[in-house]
Design a protein around this motif. Sequence first.
Motif, PDB file in Angstrom:
ATOM      1  N   TYR A   1      30.188  13.124  23.464  1.00  0.00           N
ATOM      2  CA  TYR A   1      31.457  13.557  23.488  1.00  0.00           C
ATOM      3  C   TYR A   1      31.544  13.709  25.280  1.00  0.00           C
ATOM      4  CZ  TYR A   1      33.153  14.419  18.644  1.00  0.00           C
ATOM      5  OH  TYR A   1      33.663  14.120  17.756  1.00  0.00           O
TER       6      TYR A   1
ATOM      7  N   HIS B   1      37.867  10.211  23.033  1.00  0.00           N
ATOM      8  CA  HIS B   1      38.449  11.500  24.177  1.00  0.00           C
ATOM      9  C   HIS B   1      37.959  11.150  25.493  1.00  0.00           C
ATOM     10  CE1 HIS B   1      33.859  10.160  23.769  1.00  0.00           C
ATOM     11  NE2 HIS B   1      33.955  10.841  24.285  1.00  0.00           N
TER      12      HIS B   1
ATOM     13  N   PHE C   1      38.325  16.935  26.177  1.00  0.00           N
ATOM     14  CA  PHE C   1      36.967  16.292  26.098  1.00  0.00           C
ATOM     15  C   PHE C   1      37.412  15.321  26.960  1.00  0.00           C
ATOM     16  CE2 PHE C   1      37.596  16.254  20.785  1.00  0.00           C
ATOM     17  CZ  PHE C   1      36.500  18.145  21.267  1.00  0.00           C
TER      18      PHE C   1
ATOM     19  N   ARG D   1      27.600  18.393  21.345  1.00  0.00           N
ATOM     20  CA  ARG D   1      28.884  17.536  21.414  1.00  0.00           C
ATOM     21  C   ARG D   1      28.810  16.700  22.364  1.00  0.00           C
ATOM     22  NH1 ARG D   1      33.542  21.825  22.293  1.00  0.00           N
ATOM     23  NH2 ARG D   1      32.610  22.085  23.879  1.00  0.00           N
TER      24      ARG D   1
END
Length: 309
Positions: A170, A141, A148, A166
């Motif tokens: 990430y 990611h 991201f 999140r």
Amino acid sequence: MSFYIGREASKLWKRICAETSTELKLLFENWKYLLGGLICQYIHGLAARGVHYFHRPGPILQDVGYYLLPELGIERAYISETVFTFIFASFVLWTFHPFILKNKKIYTVLLWCRVLAFLFGCQILRIITFYSTQLPGPNYHCREGSKFATLPLPDNILEVFVIIPRGVLYGCGDLIFSSHMIFSLVFVRTYQKYGTRRFIKQCAWLTVIIQSLLIIASRKHYTVDVVVAWYTVNLVVYFIDHKLPELPDRSSSALLLPVSKDSRVKEENHKLLNGNSVDQADWRSRTQTNGKVQELANVVHTEPAMNGQ
């Protein structure tokens, strides 16, 4: 059979109540250290989120580990997280074992004060390191083309101070050195010192080694992130451990709270002044072990010769 189960349940409940009362007293005395440690964890989370704003995706750097270890792929990236979750959950449960098991070797509150100090020392060095140089993230990611890989500028100042799940999963840019390795090594070193099962200690170290390889194979960190974590965390824990006061010995189950050395000396001197001898069994129960708990596999029970026998 029901009578036996009821009696054991009653003993367990009394043990939990007694241990809770003891830990609450310690909590009231040491809550500032625990709160400070939790605040430091929050600061570390903010720093990791903040460096994500500076991250810029780019070509993955050359890495020896990537040549030697096969890439697990994004569909099997959960394996390393599963191993880390197992290490984390196992250690947390073990720190609360005095509430249930009879072999009470540690005080939960005092142990967590020590663990949080270890984590803070390592994380301060980690923050300085990954803010000094931002490397292109090797995780999937964090690569070019991922939404991201970069964070848009915050709309307001409050957004900077909010840590969302999140963002933890990430994050990008906080590479050197691995945070997963910080937690794992601190937990395993703590159990190495205060745990009692040699087999579990050996399995714990083997699990951390496996986790190190899985982190690299999952492309979540470069090899340098893991290598630096191995020697930095061990050195930091070694230094802080020698600076902090040692945990009290809980070999005597009669002690509800740790007794200071001065109070012990005063008590023994008082007995001698009054013509009372100091019980040798009492001396044995207060033998200092420098905070290290004997492994169950190495315990040898001996009794001193008494009455000329």
